[in-house]
Design a protein around this motif. Structure first.
Motif, PDB file in Angstrom:
ATOM      1  N   LEU A  61       1.305  -0.972   0.282  1.00  0.00           N
ATOM      2  CA  LEU A  61      -0.231   0.101   0.470  1.00  0.00           C
ATOM      3  C   LEU A  61       0.510   1.138  -0.029  1.00  0.00           C
ATOM      4  O   LEU A  61       0.300   1.643  -0.647  1.00  0.00           O
ATOM      5  CB  LEU A  61      -1.454   0.362   1.415  1.00  0.00           C
ATOM      6  CG  LEU A  61      -1.885   1.216   1.580  1.00  0.00           C
ATOM      7  CD1 LEU A  61      -3.291   0.867  -0.096  1.00  0.00           C
ATOM      8  CD2 LEU A  61      -2.855   1.136   2.713  1.00  0.00           C
ATOM      9  N   HIS A  62       1.380   1.050   1.108  1.00  0.00           N
ATOM     10  CA  HIS A  62       2.753   2.778   1.113  1.00  0.00           C
ATOM     11  C   HIS A  62       3.371   2.316  -0.407  1.00  0.00           C
ATOM     12  O   HIS A  62       4.350   3.504  -0.223  1.00  0.00           O
ATOM     13  CB  HIS A  62       3.628   2.253   2.223  1.00  0.00           C
ATOM     14  CG  HIS A  62       3.308   2.842   3.890  1.00  0.00           C
ATOM     15  ND1 HIS A  62       3.150   2.333   4.637  1.00  0.00           N
ATOM     16  CD2 HIS A  62       1.587   3.134   3.798  1.00  0.00           C
ATOM     17  CE1 HIS A  62       2.888   2.944   5.729  1.00  0.00           C
ATOM     18  NE2 HIS A  62       1.239   2.964   5.013  1.00  0.00           N
ATOM     19  N   ASP A 107      -0.075   8.343  -5.229  1.00  0.00           N
ATOM     20  CA  ASP A 107      -1.085   8.620  -4.754  1.00  0.00           C
ATOM     21  C   ASP A 107      -2.020   8.610  -4.998  1.00  0.00           C
ATOM     22  O   ASP A 107      -3.771   8.321  -4.396  1.00  0.00           O
ATOM     23  CB  ASP A 107      -1.113  10.620  -4.135  1.00  0.00           C
ATOM     24  CG  ASP A 107      -0.108  10.806  -3.651  1.00  0.00           C
ATOM     25  OD1 ASP A 107       0.057   9.975  -2.304  1.00  0.00           O
ATOM     26  OD2 ASP A 107       0.264  12.318  -3.399  1.00  0.00           O
ATOM     27  N   GLN A 164      -3.196   4.774  -4.814  1.00  0.00           N
ATOM     28  CA  GLN A 164      -3.982   4.663  -3.273  1.00  0.00           C
ATOM     29  C   GLN A 164      -5.052   5.044  -3.467  1.00  0.00           C
ATOM     30  O   GLN A 164      -6.298   4.232  -2.458  1.00  0.00           O
ATOM     31  CB  GLN A 164      -2.923   5.358  -1.868  1.00  0.00           C
ATOM     32  CG  GLN A 164      -1.482   4.663  -2.123  1.00  0.00           C
ATOM     33  CD  GLN A 164      -0.899   5.417  -0.240  1.00  0.00           C
ATOM     34  OE1 GLN A 164      -1.965   6.019   0.240  1.00  0.00           O
ATOM     35  NE2 GLN A 164      -0.042   5.022   0.001  1.00  0.00           N
ATOM     36  N   THR A 190      -4.040   2.914   7.246  1.00  0.00           N
ATOM     37  CA  THR A 190      -2.921   2.565   6.433  1.00  0.00           C
ATOM     38  C   THR A 190      -1.735   2.830   7.132  1.00  0.00           C
ATOM     39  O   THR A 190      -0.868   3.058   6.442  1.00  0.00           O
ATOM     40  CB  THR A 190      -3.449   4.221   4.976  1.00  0.00           C
ATOM     41  OG1 THR A 190      -3.604   5.695   5.621  1.00  0.00           O
ATOM     42  CG2 THR A 190      -5.066   4.165   4.735  1.00  0.00           C
TER      43      THR A 190
END
Length: 387
Positions: free
Chosen positions: A246-247, A251, A254, A333
């Motif tokens: 996820l990281h 942007d 995500q 998150t």
């Protein structure tokens, strides 16, 4: 009390895992792995008396027994077969050797850790006057167990599984796990090994050189505990690798991956065989090559539970599907270092659904996790049975 020795299991698992690794190194075929599993199954069955064998053996096409699995304790959802507690030492050793032969070393260790975590619950249960921990007080409405008609007789009707008392009065513990065999162990014809109890349901179909681990449920409560001076997180990699993926998204990615609503539990958990869901989130075709590799690493945490030759074939299939695979996230998150995430995530492709679902009903969701692993095209090896 009949609690078996985890030290004994580690020795058995180590021996079998070394044998499988040696097989891979020498180029032996997957059929050799099947032969090992069949031999281990027959050795286990040979340790049982006639009544025990009758309890353990089911027809391969017994749909009722196939669906008799759950994340819940066996006192809430009775399982088929016999428990480790109901076996003598020789039988327990043979049962765990069979399980180890069907799993990778990594997969067998994960199973050990889940069962050891349930022993931690057992100790807490005794301290708390035989009461379950908060958030686990009974079957929740929805998908805590098999569909109506598949869960066996009413609680208390099967010997050794009285309602809310587990096996012999306890609700938790590493000896309250059950084993069944569907079909006749064979190197050619399909058959199935089931093993499970609280927070664990392995459905392993063997069909010649092919092996299928779906549907399988792995869970953990507590999802972090200490044993032998070490911190144990049975589902730690499933948490850490997904958060890292996820990281690694930018942007825009995500925003696509993170869902606009919250999910509190498995969508395709126990009792949801045959149910379908629409893929959501970020499609892997929109990821970079590095991100897709990270996604495959997450997937492998489930695919690699089965023995290495079957896992290699499975990962090859899922790698071929990767551009049609989706990654979706729901919830926070970030996570406390060294602890599990408290977010739900799902990975879905043509031959795959993975769900990771922290339990939010009471207590710390980082400490109570359910996960689900399915192949919507081949759960219980049904495609193999057609051929």
């Amino acid at each position: 009390m009949g609690v078996f020795s985890m030290r004994m299991i580690r020795v058995v698992g180590g021996v079998v895992a070394i044998g499988i690794s040696a097989m891979a190194a020498t180029g032996q075929t997957a059929t050799s792995a099947t032969s090992r599993i069949v031999s281990a199954a027959n050795r286990f069955l040979a340790t049982l008396d006639a009544k025990q064998r009758q309890s353990v053996l089911f027809a391969f096409d017994d749909a009722r027994q196939r669906a008799r699995w759950s994340n819940l304790p066996t006192s809430f959802v009775p399982r088929g077969g016999i428990s480790l507690k109901q076996m003598n030492a020789t039988q327990r050793s043979a049962a765990m050797a069979l399980l180890s032969s069907a799993l990778s070393q990594k997969g067998f260790v994960k199973v050990e850790q889940i069962m050891e975590g349930d022993e931690v619950l057992h100790v807490d249960e005794a301290k708390n006057g035989n009461r379950p921990p908060r958030g686990n007080g009974g079957p929740p409405p929805g998908n805590g167990g098999p569909p109506p008609g598949a869960g066996g007789p009413p609680p208390g009707a099967r010997g050794g599984q009285p309602p809310f008392g587990g096996d012999g009065g306890s609700m938790f513990g590493k000896d309250l796990y059950y084993i069944t065999i569907l079909g006749k162990p064979s190197e050619k014809d399909p058959w199935m090994l089931q093993f499970g109890g609280h927070h664990l349901a392995l459905n392993i179909t063997i069909a010649g050189e092919r092996g299928v681990l779906t549907p399988t449920l792995t869970g953990a409560q507590p999802a972090l505990y200490s044993s032998g001076g070490r911190t144990i997180r049975p589902l730690g990699q499933e948490s850490d690798e997904a958060l890292a993926l996820l990281h690694a998204l930018d942007d825009k990615q995500q925003k696509q991956a993170i869902l606009s609503y919250q999910l509190a539990d498995l969508v395709l958990g126990p009792g949801q065989d045959g149910k379908t869901i629409v893929p959501e989130g970020l499609k892997a075709s929109s990821m970079t090559e590095h991100q897709r590799a990270m996604l495959l690493d997450v997937i492998s945490e489930w695919a690699d539970i089965i023995h290495e030759s079957a896992a290699a074939a499975r990962m090859a299939q899922l790698k071929a599907d990767i551009d049609e695979t989706w990654f979706a996230w729901s919830g926070p998150t970030s996570a406390t270092p060294g602890k599990n995430i408290t977010a739900y995530y799902r990975i879905q492709g043509p031959h795959l659904v993975i769900e990771y679902a922290p339990q939010t009903l009471g207590g710390d969701p980082a400490m109570h996790v359910h996960t689900m692993y399915r192949d919507p095209t081949n759960d219980y090896g049904r495609e193999f049975a057609k051929k």
